[in-house]
Design an enzyme around this catalytic site. Structure first.
Site, short mmCIF file in Angstrom:
data_model
loop_
_atom_site.label_atom_id
_atom_site.label_comp_id
_atom_site.label_asym_id
_atom_site.label_seq_id
_atom_site.Cartn_x
_atom_site.Cartn_y
_atom_site.Cartn_z
N ARG A 85 0.75 -1.21 0.03
CA ARG A 85 -0.08 0.10 -0.16
C ARG A 85 0.88 1.19 0.14
O ARG A 85 0.45 2.45 -0.75
CB ARG A 85 -1.11 -0.11 1.27
CG ARG A 85 -2.03 -0.97 1.10
CD ARG A 85 -2.81 -1.04 2.23
NE ARG A 85 -3.71 -2.18 2.11
CZ ARG A 85 -4.56 -2.60 3.11
NH1 ARG A 85 -4.65 -2.18 4.32
NH2 ARG A 85 -5.68 -3.42 2.62
N SER A 142 -4.25 -7.05 8.83
CA SER A 142 -4.73 -6.30 10.08
C SER A 142 -5.85 -7.35 10.59
O SER A 142 -5.97 -7.29 12.08
CB SER A 142 -5.52 -5.00 9.67
OG SER A 142 -6.52 -5.33 8.84
#
Lengths: 249, 629
Positions: free
Chosen positions: B299, B420
């Protein structure tokens, strides 16, 4: 009037006090949804009569229609406020709380009945504990998955409960959302071991038979959970359970 | 009191908090679970794409070791490695447990768990449930917690907000004070241990992908009471945020994993409909710049590339801050089946059908890699984290534990997609086990008396609330929050420079001063939402200073933290073996000598005092730089 967005909001200061109405207008923006508009009102809470008042209180969190927080009645229909784009709504936009639940304040309601009912129907899989037993659950076909996933997207937002003619403050009906979770748990390869317990929970007072198939629930569900189909299936499961209860097996 | 059964307090009801709750209960400790709202509405529900675990069922030869390497390198080596090792090793077991809980993971035709590709990775490693994986995982543990609640082992306090920790005379955390968000009464609660699982802090940036309750206020409160805050400057910008007025909604990385391509017209300001722009006039910049990973670079890399194309090359779509995320070349029914839930979000909020028209996206603040500093204990036998050690996930305040996004472990300088949900679940599980070990290992005799402390802290919090409700200050908390978001977005964003950061720090100190002079429109005594919000804004500003101060101190580029002035680029067209590349590696190692350290901030009345601590790189020493070309 095209350059403003007008709101008519039902206010209520306390669970025990009476309701009253206030009107607000905010500058028009094409992107506004009902929650972003409430945020704008909150920052400058002045009614169209020029009176500065306490900002309306409501519930919201994810702002993308997945947490279920921001359900309210928008122009008479319960829905998620965050995905209610003002451009698609007739003005003044009328906001009310979901009055089938107790009002806490303004647009904020107490939905604990829904969570209590999830307990009542034992909407969980009875596992030995949350540790690795080095094996997963048995296989699930993609076809079974399709139905399970559709049911598992219920976010307990309460829209179906608000639309249901049989769920309400002084009534015992479990309501469509927790009922659909019974089918989901009963469909799981090991969850079905406790099927009888869950079915008994919905075969007693306030259970499945309180549903009159009004179909309102499925029409308002923002996640298109197949509520009425689930209730239909549960009808067959409870019938079969009743026979098992009588004849054994 | 000393004869009572042991209890723990868990603050926060997302994946981390609920996992911690389960493990505490299973260790025989009853739990008081505090949450701002019904736990089922927590921000974990927003995670879409999936959860990483090496199942290797796609014939690609994926290995747990590769998951460890990808996570460590994805985070630019900044995270302590033994906990990462254990997390990756135990990920498949977590998935199996979730499956038993009834989580509706997507299936292959054979009825097994399906896997998809995610960023920063070359193998299919991401287990998913449609495109609402976080929601499904959250519901799985929510149901298990409800089962224990039904047995009287968990007491939920929903619609309560933690205001502060209660510390005893030894500086140990022995409870919390909390505000009933309806009656506005403050109460204090004692416990043998406290776990914070209070999530992210996206609201510090004003608009972000986070839910509107992800303010970081609880972590800020712990920090202000002495807990260290680590790596605050590492904020992940998600490359594919939807452009929005009220919120930057997320377009999942799963879209790229399933084949979506990012591009922009080669001609600046090209006014044509994207569908009518021929292939050779489209700039697929990720595929051109990073052929090895293409659209599934991590990302931080993707966000910076979009930033460069738009801000430096002036090639944003129609000259605006946006590029295309394009799924239209894929079969519509495949896309619907795999990504339905997130496409619905895009359609609902923009009115456009992503199977027909390319989506328009831009990087958005998304995830805090930093968080409360947590300890851990290494197991010499495995090199990983030692099972059942009470040190694991304990903050710098004894008796206070942290898990989930509010802790600073696992992700270093950049988090990989779908890690996550893994770290939230794993760390919640570990924190619960660790707090249970801490409780059982401590004698209840001879502990400092708590009664006086509980009362004093409650009165202190009550006084703060009373003063705020009575205050007639000129500052509007909502306007102040907007200013805060503006400063952080403009000056502490994807690219940073020290002059802007100095301005940010000055601006934030000024905001903090002004935040002491608030005036509330609502002074009512019942379900007043303005009072808790005002306090959150005050605490967000404190955290913003930590983020900006860390960024100011760190004169390098690492993961999400990017200061062009200190950029060391890999020589173009050079690869391992080329002298230019090897020379780069030498310089890269020299930079690590100076900067491969965790930032640790401690609260002082003057602002954050920033120090550095070494990083444990015992699993994968930093020998090879990140390289996604």
């Amino acid at each position: 009037m095209a350059d403003t967005i007008r709101f008519r909001i039902r206010r209520q200061d306390h669970p025990d006090s009476g309701p009253y109405w206030q009107e607000f207008a905010i500058p028009y923006r094409r992107e506004h949804n009902v929650v972003s508009a409430l945020l704008a009102i909150r920052e400058n809470p002045v009614t169209i009569d020029g009176e500065r008042v306490a900002p309306p209180v409501w519930d919201s969190n994810c702002m993308e229609e997945v947490c279920g927080s921001c359900s309210l009645r928008v122009n008479g229909r319960a829905r998620q406020a965050c995905s209610a784009l003002v451009d698609t709504l007739e003005q003044p936009i009328v906001l009310e709380p979901m009055l089938t639940f107790p009002v806490v304040r303004d647009l904020l309601v107490d939905r604990s009945a829904m969570f209590d009912n999830l307990r009542r129907v034992k909407a969980w899989i009875d596992i030995d504990g949350s540790w690795d037993i080095h094996t997963g659950a048995p296989r699930i076909s993609p076809q079974e998955w399709d139905l399970n996933y559709a049911l598992s997207r219920c976010m307990t937002c309460g829209c179906c409960m608000d639309a249901c003619p049989h769920f309400g403050l002084d009534r015992d009906f479990i309501g469509p959302a927790p009922l659909a979770q019974v089918l989901l748990m009963n469909s799981h390869p090991t969850g079905k071991y406790s099927r009888a317990d869950r079915l008994h929970a919905i075969m007693s007072d306030g259970g499945l038979t309180d549903c009159s198939s009004a179909q309102n629930c499925v029409r308002v569900c923002p996640k298109h959970v197949p509520l009425t189909a689930a209730i239909g299936k549960l009808g067959r499961q409870t019938t079969a359970q009743l026979l098992r209860d009588i004849f054994g097996g | 009191m000393s004869t009572a059964k042991p209890t723990a307090i868990v603050v926060g009801g997302g994946l981390g908090g609920l996992w911690a709750t389960l493990r505490l209960v299973e260790a025989g400790i009853s739990v008081d679970l505090f949450a701002l709202f019904e736990v089922k509405r927590s921000h974990s529900a927003c995670a879409q794409g999936g959860i990483n675990a090496v199942l290797d069922t796609k014939g690609q030869g994926d290995t747990v070791w590769q998951h460890i390497v990808d996570t460590i390198k994805g985070g630019a080596y900044l995270a302590d490695q033994p906990p990462i090792k254990t997390m990756c090793e135990e990920a498949p077991g977590l998935i199996r447990t979730f499956e038993r809980m009834g989580v509706t993971f997507s299936r292959t035709p054979e009825g097994l768990l399906d896997l998809r590709l995610f960023g920063g990775v070359k193998y299919k490693r991401t287990v998913f449930a449609g495109a609402s994986t976080g929601q499904q995982l959250l519901y799985g543990v929510d149901e298990q917690v409800r089962r224990y609640e039904d047995q009287g082992l968990v007491r939920k306090h929903e619609w309560w907000e933690m205001l502060s920790l209660v510390l005893d005379g030894d500086g140990r955390c022995r409870g919390i004070t909390a505000l009933d968000l309806r009656s506005l009464q403050v109460e204090s609660f004692s416990a043998d241990a406290v776990i914070l699982a209070t999530g992210g802090l996206g609201l510090v940036f004003g608009k972000s992908t986070n839910s509107s309750n992800s303010t970081g206020a609880a972590a800020s409160r712990a920090y202000q009471q002495g807990a260290w805050f680590m790596n605050g400057e590492f904020i992940q910008y998600h490359p594919t945020g939807m452009i929005g007025d009220d919120k930057l909604r997320l377009m999942s990385e799963a879209s790229r994993g399933e084949g979506a391509r990012i591009w922009t017209p080669r001609r600046a300001g090209d006014p044509r409909d994207p569908r009518s722009i021929p292939e050779d006039e489209r700039f697929y910049f990720l595929e051109e710049w990073y052929p090895a990973y293409g659209n599934t670079v991590p990302r931080d890399v993707a966000s910076r590339a979009i930033w460069k194309v738009v801000k430096h090359l002036g090639l944003g779509v129609r000259g605006e801050d946006r590029v295309y995320l394009d799924l239209t070349h894929l079969p519509a029914d495949f896309v619907r089946r795999r990504l339905g839930a997130i496409l619905e979000i895009y359609e609902t909020f923009t009115g456009a059908d992503p199977t027909e028209t390319p989506m328009e996206i831009f990087p958005a603040p998304h995830y805090s890699m930093g968080g409360l500093w947590i300890d851990w204990e290494q197991d010499p036998a495995t090199g990983g984290m030692k099972h059942g050690s009470p040190r694991n996930h304990q903050t710098s305040i004894p008796g206070l534990f942290a898990c989930g996004e509010c802790d600073g472990g696992y992700h270093g300088a950049n988090r990989l997609g779908a890690n996550s949900l893994l770290s939230a679940s794993f760390s919640g599980r570990v924190a619960g086990e660790s707090a249970a070990a801490y409780i059982s290992g401590r004698s209840r005799a001879g502990r400092p008396d708590l009664e006086g402390v509980l009362g004093a802290e409650q009165r202190r919090q009550d006084e703060i609330n009373r003063a705020l409700l009575a205050s007639d200050g000129p500052e509007n908390p909502f306007a102040l929050h907007r200013e805060l978001g503006q400063i952080m977005t403009d000056k502490v964003g994807v690219e940073r420079d020290n002059r802007s950061l100095d301005e940010a720090l000055t601006g934030l100190a000024d905001l903090q001063e002004r935040s002491r002079r608030l005036g509330l429109d609502d002074r009512g005594p019942w379900a007043n939402a303005s009072l808790p919000y005002a306090r959150q804004v005050q605490d967000m500003i404190v955290l913003a200073r930590v983020i900006a101060a860390g960024a100011r101190q760190r004169d390098e580029c690492r993961g999400s933290h990017h200061k062009p002035e200190f950029e060391m680029e890999i020589p173009a067209g050079k690869f391992p073996g080329d002298p230019e590349f090897e020379e780069y590696v030498v310089r890269w190692k020299e930079n690590n000598e100076r900067w491969l350290k965790a930032t640790v901030a401690q609260h002082t009345p003057e602002g954050p005092a920033v120090d550095f601590r070494p990083v444990d790189t015992s699993v994968l020493p930093p020998e090879t730089p990140r390289d996604y070309r």
